[in-house]
Design an enzyme around this catalytic site. Sequence first.
Site, PDB file in Angstrom:
ATOM      1  N   ASP A  35       0.845  -1.192   0.000  1.00 33.74           N
ATOM      2  CA  ASP A  35       0.000   0.000   0.000  1.00 33.74           C
ATOM      3  C   ASP A  35       0.892   1.259   0.000  1.00 33.74           C
ATOM      4  O   ASP A  35       2.099   1.187   0.206  1.00 33.74           O
ATOM      5  CB  ASP A  35      -0.952  -0.023   1.215  1.00 33.74           C
ATOM      6  N   GLU A  84     -10.487   7.255   4.139  1.00 37.15           N
ATOM      7  CA  GLU A  84      -9.441   6.642   4.963  1.00 37.15           C
ATOM      8  C   GLU A  84      -9.495   7.165   6.412  1.00 37.15           C
ATOM      9  O   GLU A  84     -10.555   7.492   6.925  1.00 37.15           O
ATOM     10  CB  GLU A  84      -8.066   6.841   4.315  1.00 37.15           C
TER      11      GLU A  84
HETATM   12  C1  BGC Z   1      -5.098   3.217   0.255  1.00 38.22           C
HETATM   13  C2  BGC Z   1      -5.444   2.211  -0.785  1.00 38.22           C
HETATM   14  C3  BGC Z   1      -5.417   2.861  -2.146  1.00 38.22           C
HETATM   15  C4  BGC Z   1      -4.070   3.509  -2.385  1.00 38.22           C
HETATM   16  C5  BGC Z   1      -3.962   4.212  -3.721  1.00 38.22           C
HETATM   17  C6  BGC Z   1      -3.825   3.948  -0.074  1.00 38.22           C
HETATM   18  O1  BGC Z   1      -3.600   4.975   0.848  1.00 38.22           O
HETATM   19  O2  BGC Z   1      -4.984   2.583   1.510  1.00 38.22           O
HETATM   20  O3  BGC Z   1      -6.701   1.651  -0.518  1.00 38.22           O
HETATM   21  O4  BGC Z   1      -5.690   1.914  -3.135  1.00 38.22           O
HETATM   22  O5  BGC Z   1      -3.832   4.450  -1.364  1.00 38.22           O
HETATM   23  O6  BGC Z   1      -4.739   5.341  -3.770  1.00 38.22           O
HETATM   24  C1  BGC Z   2      -3.814  10.041  -2.431  1.00 37.14           C
HETATM   25  C2  BGC Z   2      -4.564   8.790  -2.093  1.00 37.14           C
HETATM   26  C3  BGC Z   2      -3.794   8.019  -1.085  1.00 37.14           C
HETATM   27  C4  BGC Z   2      -3.455   8.877   0.108  1.00 37.14           C
HETATM   28  C5  BGC Z   2      -2.612   8.135   1.093  1.00 37.14           C
HETATM   29  C6  BGC Z   2      -3.523  10.822  -1.163  1.00 37.14           C
HETATM   30  O1  BGC Z   2      -2.785  11.954  -1.456  1.00 37.14           O
HETATM   31  O2  BGC Z   2      -4.563  10.829  -3.285  1.00 37.14           O
HETATM   32  O3  BGC Z   2      -4.777   8.019  -3.229  1.00 37.14           O
HETATM   33  O4  BGC Z   2      -4.549   6.919  -0.692  1.00 37.14           O
HETATM   34  O5  BGC Z   2      -2.801  10.039  -0.278  1.00 37.14           O
HETATM   35  O6  BGC Z   2      -2.320   8.914   2.228  1.00 37.14           O
END
Ligand code: BGC
Ligand code: BGC
Length: 606
Positions: free
Chosen positions: A320, A516
């Site tokens: 991830d 998230e």
């Molecule tokens: C998330 C994932 C996601 C990835 C790409 C991560 O922070 O936990 O679920 O697919 O970012 O955006």
């Molecule tokens: C991105 C997300 C990712 C996240 C992780 C964001 O800046 O757009 O895709 O999951 O950062 O912290």
Amino acid sequence: MDSARRKLSFKRKGIISLLLLLVATSFVFVSVLTSSRWNQASEDALYKDATRSVEERVDDLLSQMTTDEKIGQMALVEKNSIFLKSDIARFGLGALLSGGGGGPDGNTQEDWLAMVSDFQDRAKSSRLGIPLLYGVDAVHGHSNVFGATIFPHQIGLGASGDVNLVRRIAVMTAEEMLATGTNWNFSPTADVVQDIRWGRTYETFGSNTQTVKDLTTAYVEGLQSRSIVGTVKHYLGSGAMQWGTSTNPNYQIDQGAITTNEAVLRSIHLPPFESAIDAGVGSVMVSHASWNGVELTTSHVWLTDILKGELGFQGFVVSDWYSVYEIPGGKYYGLVTAVNAGVDMIMLPFEYRLFTSHMRRAVERGDISTQRLDDAVRRILRVKFAAGLFDNETVLDTDISTFGSNEHKQVAREAVRKSLVLLKDEQKVLPISKATSSILVAGSAADNLGRQAGGWTIEWQGIDGNWIPGTTILQAIKDAVSLETNVEYRQAGDFPRETVFADLGIVVVGETPYAEGVGDNAHPELSAEDLQAIKNVQAISEKIVVIIVSGRPIDIGPDVDSWDAVIAAWLPGSEGGGVADVLFGDYPFTGTLPVAWPLNAFASSF
Ligand code: BGC
Ligand code: BGC
């Protein structure tokens, strides 16, 4: 063991036979000895021959690759972090991604197609011409792209429990992805949520293992039947993280600790992943969580012994976002540990030059063996071949007419209808007659597509307000009622004094968008403004219906006792019409709770 587990399943996949594999291996061996590996791969190279099996093609290609080319395949880079576009070919990068909100300027389907095609052409101009995987979080439709069909989030699909519907949604999402040149979806979420305070509750199909398993599998099948590589995430047990354990100072539960024992992980959390592997899923994303004090990203037991060994997973493991570098011990150590544990592709997602030099050093020193390197690359190439990436001459000839099409919107609307859950209606206020003479509408989510859509819509955190095309619930109510019905709307429910006492009030309340850990919430409840709007409308309406637009159950007691009917609409997306379809009785309520929602004893349920 079920032999299906050992295969990847894509519509374009060739038939893998052991015999061919053996013949190919010896053929490759001979051809490597006799050919010069430094020339640009010729058009008649075996791996370019679509009539050959996937394994033959992988063997052939792998045998021609230098160590640097192999290392490049393991990198997954966020597209805005590409320093020079020529680096894509120079470093032989394996995959790029757009994170939440990481689209091209303009953000239309055309802009995306042009952007991804350019990246893809650059990758194909490399010595061996290996195409890129381009990953996106198309988690409720291709939701980063303006004008895409925005389906309900997974929690609503969990409420529908409709396997066939979920498969069709996955097919349509895949079609909209193909229209932008993307070929890899970081979806579906296969997590089984245990604590609704988690900000990712709405990304799951709910708390019931069987439902999560059935819908995850259908979603993977739908995506991959259209050559889109699916990802089940976040392996394993993310739904069981403990409140207050997040390693991220801004979060509470996301990126936290799992303390559940192995037996529970296996019985509650593993089955959806296992089933997705049986269905041939291309990739598995490792959770950012830790289990018993060990980052899952470093767990040889879970990634190699269980996932690849016991379950026979043949695709690749992707880490991830930046999680490899959050392993204590420094960047080099983290990378080496993760790769040795079984991570095949690293969502860096930033510093690919540093990654390349670390990997070179690790392979030279033997910190990462050539066998491990080859295994990782073999898995990535296998998925690329199986998904037909080498055989699609250009992404420009894909059918773009389905993008945001009416047909797709109708299915999104059907999904909204099927996801609604009737929480309360003792007096049988519902369905509402379309001929009701006066209806007052209020609430923060009544006229707000951003709240209907939630996070992972245009931006990572979503956007509050009406920024995407679609039908708000307010508009849907207006569209549904008779010509004689008078519908008045004020968000705060502060209707002027002279307002006539109405037959019915409909107040649409809920959460503001989040994604998230930003959405981790100790006590999800209604805002003071929404509660006031309900009271205002109640005072001037015969009956009151409350519609809740939220990513999870929220505390509504004890006020709920004075409301006549309550509906959970989850995060329905762009097609508010589906809410009106059921509200006015064109369709019945069929959704069931995907997670427990204790109406009266909410706070004590944690
Ligand atoms: C998330 C994932 C996601 C990835 C790409 C991560 O922070 O936990 O679920 O697919 O970012 O955006
Ligand atoms: C991105 C997300 C990712 C996240 C992780 C964001 O800046 O757009 O895709 O999951 O950062 O912290």
